[in-house]
Design a protein around this motif. Structure first.
Motif, PDB file in Angstrom:
ATOM      1  N   MET A   1     -11.066  -2.658 -34.971  1.00 51.54           N
ATOM      2  CA  MET A   1     -10.093  -1.880 -35.733  1.00 51.54           C
ATOM      3  C   MET A   1     -10.154  -0.409 -35.358  1.00 51.54           C
ATOM      4  SD  MET A   1      -7.815  -2.827 -37.733  1.00 51.54           S
ATOM      5  CE  MET A   1      -7.293  -3.271 -39.365  1.00 51.54           C
ATOM      6  N   GLY A  57     -15.164 -14.259 -34.877  1.00 46.79           N
ATOM      7  CA  GLY A  57     -14.875 -14.646 -33.505  1.00 46.79           C
ATOM      8  C   GLY A  57     -15.525 -13.679 -32.538  1.00 46.79           C
ATOM      9  N   PRO A  58     -14.771 -13.246 -31.557  1.00 44.88           N
ATOM     10  CA  PRO A  58     -15.356 -12.412 -30.510  1.00 44.88           C
ATOM     11  C   PRO A  58     -15.487 -10.953 -30.924  1.00 44.88           C
ATOM     12  CG  PRO A  58     -13.049 -12.749 -30.087  1.00 44.88           C
ATOM     13  CD  PRO A  58     -13.358 -13.521 -31.334  1.00 44.88           C
ATOM     14  N   SER A  59     -14.865 -10.581 -32.016  1.00 47.38           N
ATOM     15  CA  SER A  59     -14.873  -9.173 -32.393  1.00 47.38           C
ATOM     16  C   SER A  59     -15.411  -9.033 -33.808  1.00 47.38           C
ATOM     17  CB  SER A  59     -13.459  -8.607 -32.300  1.00 47.38           C
ATOM     18  OG  SER A  59     -13.460  -7.261 -32.691  1.00 47.38           O
ATOM     19  N   THR A  60     -15.167  -7.916 -34.420  1.00 48.26           N
ATOM     20  CA  THR A  60     -15.596  -7.713 -35.794  1.00 48.26           C
ATOM     21  C   THR A  60     -14.458  -7.072 -36.578  1.00 48.26           C
ATOM     22  OG1 THR A  60     -16.453  -5.575 -35.157  1.00 48.26           O
ATOM     23  CG2 THR A  60     -18.036  -7.358 -35.304  1.00 48.26           C
ATOM     24  N   PHE A 161      -5.098 -17.076 -25.704  1.00 48.66           N
ATOM     25  CA  PHE A 161      -6.265 -16.413 -26.268  1.00 48.66           C
ATOM     26  C   PHE A 161      -6.210 -14.919 -25.988  1.00 48.66           C
ATOM     27  CE2 PHE A 161      -7.995 -20.735 -26.116  1.00 48.66           C
ATOM     28  CZ  PHE A 161      -8.362 -20.834 -27.440  1.00 48.66           C
ATOM     29  N   VAL A 163      -5.764 -10.928 -26.409  1.00 51.06           N
ATOM     30  CA  VAL A 163      -6.343  -9.987 -27.360  1.00 51.06           C
ATOM     31  C   VAL A 163      -5.478  -9.883 -28.607  1.00 51.06           C
ATOM     32  CG1 VAL A 163      -6.820  -7.552 -27.710  1.00 51.06           C
ATOM     33  CG2 VAL A 163      -7.483  -8.655 -25.589  1.00 51.06           C
ATOM     34  N   LEU A 166      -5.946 -12.865 -30.824  1.00 52.77           N
ATOM     35  CA  LEU A 166      -7.274 -12.820 -31.442  1.00 52.77           C
ATOM     36  C   LEU A 166      -7.316 -11.800 -32.574  1.00 52.77           C
ATOM     37  CD1 LEU A 166      -9.603 -13.023 -28.331  1.00 52.77           C
ATOM     38  CD2 LEU A 166      -9.474 -14.661 -30.208  1.00 52.77           C
ATOM     39  N   LEU A 167      -6.715 -10.643 -32.335  1.00 50.29           N
ATOM     40  CA  LEU A 167      -6.714  -9.604 -33.358  1.00 50.29           C
ATOM     41  C   LEU A 167      -5.975 -10.075 -34.604  1.00 50.29           C
ATOM     42  CD1 LEU A 167      -6.097  -6.385 -31.245  1.00 50.29           C
ATOM     43  CD2 LEU A 167      -8.088  -6.868 -32.657  1.00 50.29           C
TER      44      LEU A 167
ATOM     45  N   HIS B  29     -19.555  -1.813 -35.485  1.00 44.12           N
ATOM     46  CA  HIS B  29     -19.314  -2.750 -34.399  1.00 44.12           C
ATOM     47  C   HIS B  29     -19.112  -1.985 -33.110  1.00 44.12           C
ATOM     48  CE1 HIS B  29     -14.751  -2.570 -35.253  1.00 44.12           C
ATOM     49  NE2 HIS B  29     -15.285  -1.395 -35.155  1.00 44.12           N
ATOM     50  N   TYR B  45     -23.304  -5.934 -29.228  1.00 43.54           N
ATOM     51  CA  TYR B  45     -22.748  -5.139 -30.317  1.00 43.54           C
ATOM     52  C   TYR B  45     -23.908  -4.642 -31.152  1.00 43.54           C
ATOM     53  CZ  TYR B  45     -18.252  -7.281 -29.241  1.00 43.54           C
ATOM     54  OH  TYR B  45     -17.116  -7.685 -28.621  1.00 43.54           O
ATOM     55  N   ARG B  53     -17.243 -11.468 -24.563  1.00 43.25           N
ATOM     56  CA  ARG B  53     -15.991 -11.235 -23.845  1.00 43.25           C
ATOM     57  C   ARG B  53     -16.082 -10.095 -22.844  1.00 43.25           C
ATOM     58  NH1 ARG B  53     -10.884 -12.659 -25.789  1.00 43.25           N
ATOM     59  NH2 ARG B  53     -10.139 -10.666 -24.999  1.00 43.25           N
ATOM     60  N   GLY B  93     -12.108  -5.766 -24.106  1.00 41.22           N
ATOM     61  CA  GLY B  93     -10.658  -5.965 -24.223  1.00 41.22           C
ATOM     62  C   GLY B  93     -10.152  -5.956 -25.652  1.00 41.22           C
ATOM     63  N   LEU B  94     -11.024  -5.724 -26.624  1.00 42.14           N
ATOM     64  CA  LEU B  94     -10.590  -5.701 -28.020  1.00 42.14           C
ATOM     65  C   LEU B  94     -10.697  -4.298 -28.600  1.00 42.14           C
ATOM     66  CD1 LEU B  94     -12.327  -8.947 -29.237  1.00 42.14           C
ATOM     67  CD2 LEU B  94      -9.877  -8.571 -29.080  1.00 42.14           C
ATOM     68  N   HIS B  96     -13.219  -2.236 -27.703  1.00 45.24           N
ATOM     69  CA  HIS B  96     -14.589  -1.736 -27.562  1.00 45.24           C
ATOM     70  C   HIS B  96     -14.902  -1.493 -26.094  1.00 45.24           C
ATOM     71  CE1 HIS B  96     -15.076  -4.441 -31.254  1.00 45.24           C
ATOM     72  NE2 HIS B  96     -14.826  -3.214 -31.656  1.00 45.24           N
TER      73      HIS B  96
END
Lengths: 210, 144
Positions: A1, A57-60, A161, A163, A166-167, B29, B45, B53, B93-94, B96
């Motif tokens: 975020m 998942g892959p993020s937070t 899949f 980004v 996923l977001l 994060h 992280y 990823r 890719g998110l 980070h």
């Protein structure tokens, strides 16, 4: 975020900075001394709570409090977000300095929209107004986040899949949770300290400053 | 309402503290590139989870790309050692992204919790200060 340094392309980051500058200036205009205690406390709350991360998942994801700050601070919300984000970036590298403009816009714009929204819905139901505000604020932030990413690099949208997908998937639970939390918080405030919600027509008794 | 300000302040602090304690494990994060040994880095992280990823690119000291790829199952990434000092860039890719240069260390000035507590105290202090100022002004007005 929070977008980290180097994720956005330079033009996007620069444009976002310009936008955030205008917004923070608008937010600063005409601040009264009476308002400062509340702005300060809310900034502190945002700073601390949005450092909490929940792995999804892959993020937070993490609480954002966009709805709550929007409802309580109104036009002062961008200021609170800017100061909170600046401190997070400096102290914890949580979100980058180069993306500070984009991060501020992402949180502050939905907060301003939600403030107006809450004022119209709360006539029917305070809880519903709060809950919708909390959810809509996150959704708005998400839309802006995705726009910034796509403006910087089209590849963020590639594949099932991607980004972007996923977001969106990661933030659906947050929209629900933050909506509920904001709803209860606002209801609680309405019952205990209605003057804080700046609801027109609620008489502000005994010269409250907060 | 100034009578109520103290009560509000205390409940605000308690609420923030509660949420904090309930939401263990607490960590930001942010993504970190750490050196495991010469020629091997890991990407995690805050809190230690491997950034699955993450795409890693390694540059030598004049900016030429010398290695690129994903992490192995341990979250490690190996790069050739014959090119001197390197810059490692990881991106999941998110949103980070983390960088590490040969010789960087990962020291933080203060433990996280202490820093957060200090910042919160600062904001509370500002709130109390201005609340008192407003109160004094109002009292002065009442005196007139």
């Amino acid at each position: 975020m929070h977008l980290a340094d180097g994720v956005l392309s330079l033009p996007v980051a620069a444009a976002a900075f310009a936008g955030a500058g205008v917004l923070v200036a608008y937010s600063l205009k005409g601040v009264q001394e009476e308002e400062i205690p509340m702005i300060s406390l809310m900034t502190g709350g945002f700073f601390a709570l949005s450092l909490i991360s929940i792995p999804v998942g892959p993020s937070t994801i993490h609480p954002v409090l966009g709805g709550l700050l929007g409802i309580i601070l109104g036009r002062r919300a961008p200021l609170a977000f800017f100061v909170g984000l600046l401190l997070q970036a400096i102290l914890f590298q949580h979100g980058g300095l180069s993306t500070l403009g984009a991060n501020t816009l992402m949180l502050a714009l939905p907060a301003l929209v939600v403030h107006k929204m809450f004022q119209s819905i709360q006539k029917r139901s305070v809880f519903l107004g709060g809950a919708l505000s909390g959810g809509v604020a996150i959704a708005g932030t998400l839309v802006l986040l995705i726009s910034f990413l796509l403006l910087s690099d089209q590849r963020f949208a590639d594949g099932f899949f991607s980004v972007v997908n996923l977001l969106i998937a990661g933030h659906l639970p947050l929209i629900l949770v933050e909506g509920l939390i904001t709803g209860y918080a606002v209801k609680f405030l309405y019952n205990s300290r209605p003057s804080m919600l700046k609801i027109p027509g609620v008489s502000v008794t005994n010269n409250s400053s907060i | 309402m100034h009578k109520g300000f103290k009560r509000f302040l205390i409940s605000f602090l308690l609420t923030t503290l509660m949420v904090f304690l309930l939401s263990a494990p607490v960590y930001a994060h942010r993504m970190i590139v750490e050196q495991v040994e010469e020629g091997i880095v890991k990407v995690i992280y805050d809190g230690g989870r491997i950034a699955r990823r993450a795409e890693v690119v390694v540059y030598d000291d004049i900016g030429i790309e010398i290695a690129k790829g994903s992490l192995d199952e341990n979250g490690h990434f190996q790069y050739p050692l014959d090119r001197g000092d390197v810059l490692v860039v990881a991106d999941d890719g998110l949103g980070h992204r983390a960088e590490w240069k040969t010789g960087d260390s990962h020291g933080e000035l203060l433990p996280r919790a202490v820093t957060i507590a200090l910042v919160l105290l600062g904001f509370v202090a500002v709130a109390v200060f201005f609340n008192n100022r407003v109160k004094k002004k109002e009292d002065a007005r009442k005196q007139l």
